[in-house]
Each structure stands twice: as C-alpha cells, then as structure tokens.
Design an enzyme around this catalytic site. Structure first.
Site, PDB file in Angstrom:
ATOM      1  CG  LEU A 235      -1.843   1.221   1.356  1.00  0.00           C
ATOM      2  CD1 LEU A 235      -2.724   1.399   0.122  1.00  0.00           C
ATOM      3  CD2 LEU A 235      -2.703   1.107   2.614  1.00  0.00           C
ATOM      4  CG  HIS A 236       2.737   2.719  -3.071  1.00  0.00           C
ATOM      5  ND1 HIS A 236       2.424   1.419  -3.424  1.00  0.00           N
ATOM      6  CD2 HIS A 236       3.040   3.360  -4.246  1.00  0.00           C
ATOM      7  CE1 HIS A 236       2.533   1.275  -4.731  1.00  0.00           C
ATOM      8  NE2 HIS A 236       2.890   2.434  -5.259  1.00  0.00           N
ATOM      9  CG  PHE A 237      -1.813   7.184  -1.124  1.00  0.00           C
ATOM     10  CD1 PHE A 237      -3.028   7.399  -1.754  1.00  0.00           C
ATOM     11  CD2 PHE A 237      -1.799   6.438   0.054  1.00  0.00           C
ATOM     12  CE1 PHE A 237      -4.201   6.879  -1.241  1.00  0.00           C
ATOM     13  CE2 PHE A 237      -2.968   5.907   0.582  1.00  0.00           C
ATOM     14  CZ  PHE A 237      -4.175   6.130  -0.074  1.00  0.00           C
TER      15      PHE A 237
END
Length: 431
Positions: A235-237
């Site tokens: 999970l990453h932005f």
C-alpha cells in the site's frame, strides 16, 4: 478469465529487484526485522482534523512543504535518484485542454518485461517480492501521522529524531528514485503492517490529511490500484509538486447528487476519461469515507481505478479504467504500446510522462486524447459501475437520476457548472 500483461516495472527504490529480494540479515539498514532495531526518523504529527474542507487551520504555513522539499533535496544531493528530474523537458501541448508533456528518458528502462496480472484488483501481499520494508533507510524522509490528541492548542508537532516503533507500525514518507517531478515522494501507510495495494478508510484519510496539511494546490497525491498500473503490491500513494493546473482540474462537471453527509458527487464532462468528482462533506472524514466506500466497491468488483487528491484536499477524482484489460486482450494498437506509456493517475489527469524523444516532439492534443480515450470505460460500462458505487455509498439510482435531471434542466437553461481549483493559477512551463 486470467488476464496478464508484460511491462517493464517502474523502479521506485534502489533496492528493488526484478522479482525477489535478498533474505534477512541484509546488513544494508532496511526496515525489516534484521535492521529496524534502533532506527530513527523525524516525525511530523498533524492535528487530527475533523472539520469541513476549506476551514482555515492554525498550523504554521508551509512547514510540511519545507520538510518534504528539504529532505528530498538532501537525498538529491546525496545522489540517491536514478536521474536528475530537473533536467527533464516539459511543455504544454497546444490546444483547448492544455495537456502537459514531459520527456523523461530516465524512466525508459531496457529491462526484461515483468508479467502482471490485471484482472484481479485485490491480491495478497507477497513478502517474497519487493516491498517497502526492503528499502534502505536513507530513502526514508520522515514519519507522518495524525495526532490522537484532542487538545486544540497543540496543532502540528515535529520531532527531529524519533524511534521507529515496530510494534505500532509507522506511516512513512519516502523518495521515489524515479521521480516524475521535483519533490516526488511516496506515502506508505503503516509500512510494517505489509498491507497490499488496496484502499481502506484509515489510509485514504491519512493521504487526504497530508494534502490538506501541505496547503499547496500544486501538491497532489495519487493512487493506482492493481490493474491500473500500480507496480508494487504494498500500500502506497504517490505525490509531487507541479506548479500548473492539471487538465482534469479544468474539466467541466455535472452534479449527480449530494450524500446525506454533504458530499457532492459530480460526473466529469468533455474529458477523455470518464470519472467522478467528490467534493465537500460535513467534515474531512465524511469526504474521505465516501470516496473510500466507492473505492472498496470497485476493489471488491475487480474494477481497476486511480485516485487524484487535488486542490489541497478539496477535490478527489475517482477514475475507473480498463487500459490494461484491453492490452491483455490485444485491443490496444501496437503504436500506442510502443510508446511504453503506462496510463496511471498522472497521465489520466493530463500530465503525460513520455519516455521517447520522438513521442515528446510529436506530442499533440489529438494523440493525448486518443490515449486517454483508450483508458476510459465505455459510456455503458461507466453507468453500470456508477450504479454499483451509488449502492455502495447508500444512494439509490433513483436519487441519482432525479438530481441529474434537475441539473440537466438547469443546464438546458444555459447553466453548466465548471470546476476550477480556486487557488490554482495556470502558469507557463518553459522547456
């Protein structure tokens, strides 16, 4: 049907490998159990905002921005990036929409393509593949979290040298070693929890809080789901600065409905990618929760999508897409595929990252539109997806249609709502 495509993955860390990573005991100061004991990073804590978007904050102006850019520049001076993004040519493509083109030859890797499954948005985390616990600690900039303290007087807090608490998985900001623009970073929520690339309510709220805290309409955060050109299933932005308005931010929109908690949902008009725009809400959490509910719906139905958090968190664009599916089915022309453009959130927003000089020099509005039109869902499929989304956020299609008819009536009377970031001004970008 099992659908796969082959593409060269973007390198986001200097420790990234093709498929697997070294086992523990690496001795290179990573975030795994072998190295994390004693690790320390600056900690930026913002106020846990529970107010409406646009309400003035008492936080010191530009502190987060100076932290991001100061730490990013430090890593640049230390030679941690794969190329100098400040030397990349950028121009506005002539035409009505003002698509932005960048020539980024540093992203053009002559590597063996990797196979990606694109028909399944939710895939389990695989610790044997590269993930962000394997990055070197020198690529990390700081920890970022929202305060749990209700004391209104505290505002933001900054601790320049705080331990990484392995028992209370921190959210961290790291560099992207293949940057698209100056200050290109990754926000990795609860990094040690090893969450797969999927939206959850807590993580999207954290990303929205970062956009609000940055207080700069030129700082946007983006999200790519699996099947929509996310490279790493952790999970990453992504986020970066670009001092001009994105074409999607200038697109017309038609209000469809307003939720019970005050979130206005609009349909993009006259833009090559069909999508939804979410604004307002009685609180920041209301806006975040509504977009999260819609995103979870797309994930559960294996519909790839991208998210753009824009205008200091005042606008969130939700963009379902089908380009990878078309590519897997052999429905994308070889001419488009030869460009190696992976239309993720930035491209869909109108910032076209081109890897070949011939594509940059020959860039036109017609070509940009043609690429994005291939990314977009058909009108019929988009309506089906909207029905799923509105059911997921507790609105019936009947409510949606009533409000749309009301707005269409206003439109026929000569009114159409135009969306602009009020604090964003268009600026020319020199080559």
């Amino acid at each position: 049907m099992l659908l796969k495509i082959k593409r060269v993955p973007t390198v986001v860390s200097n420790y990234q490998k093709d498929e697997t990573v070294e086992e523990g005991g690496c001795g290179r100061n990573c975030l795994s159990k072998c190295c994390i004991n004693g690790a320390r990073l600056p900690l930026y804590t913002c106020k846990n905002l529970d107010k409406s978007i646009g309400e003035k904050s008492e936080s010191p102006v530009m502190f987060l921005e100076s932290l991001v850019l100061g730490e990013w520049e430090d890593r640049f001076q230390r030679g941690l990036f794969r190329y100098d993004v400040t030397s990349c040519e950028t121009k506005v493509i002539p035409g009505k929409y003002g698509f932005i083109a960048q020539l980024n030859e540093g992203r053009h890797l002559k590597k063996r393509p990797t196979e990606f499954r694109v028909d399944k948005v939710l895939q389990p985390f695989d610790g044997n593949k590269f993930n962000f616990t394997k990055v070197g600690q020198e690529e990390l900039l700081f920890q970022f979290e929202a305060s749990n303290d209700d004391d209104d007087d505290k505002g933001i807090q900054f601790f320049p040298n705080m331990p990484l608490d392995a028992d209370n998985s921190p959210s961290v900001v790291a560099i992207n070693v293949s940057p698209i623009e100056y200050g290109h970073v990754l926000l990795i929520p609860r990094v040690l929890d090893c969450l797969p690339q999927m939206i959850d309510h807590k993580s999207l709220l954290l990303a929205l809080q970062m956009a609000i805290e940055a207080a700069n309409p030129y700082f946007r955060l983006g999200y790519n789901s699996l099947g929509a050109f996310a490279t790493i299933n952790h999970l990453h932005f992504q986020a970066y600065y670009l001092a001009m308005q994105f074409p999607i931010e200038k697109a017309s929109s038609l209000k469809m409905t307003t939720t019970n908690n005050g979130v206005k949902i609009s349909n993009l008009l006259n833009y090559p990618v069909r999508g939804l725009l979410f604004e307002g809400g009685n609180s920041i959490k209301d806006l975040s929760d509504t977009v999260s509910d819609a995103s979870v719906c797309l994930q559960n139905n294996s519909i790839p999508f991208n998210i753009l958090i824009s205008d200091s968190g005042k606008q969130i664009f939700l963009l379902p897409q089908c380009y990878a599916e078309k590519q897997a089915l052999g429905e994308v022309s070889s001419k488009l595929l030869d460009t190696q453009v992976n239309p993720a959130v930035w491209e869909m927003s109108g910032h076209m990252v081109l890897k070949r000089k011939e594509d940059y020099e020959g860039a036109s509005e017609e070509k940009a539109w043609k690429l994005l039109a291939e990314v977009s869902l058909s009108e019929e499929r988009f309506k089906e997806v909207n029905t799923l989304i509105f059911e997921a956020i507790g609105l019936s299609s009947h409510e949606e249609e009533e409000e749309e008819l009301e707005e269409q009536s206003s439109m026929n009377g000569g009114f159409i709502r135009r969306v602009h970031c009020p604090s964003v001004k268009e600026e020319a970008v020199s080559n």
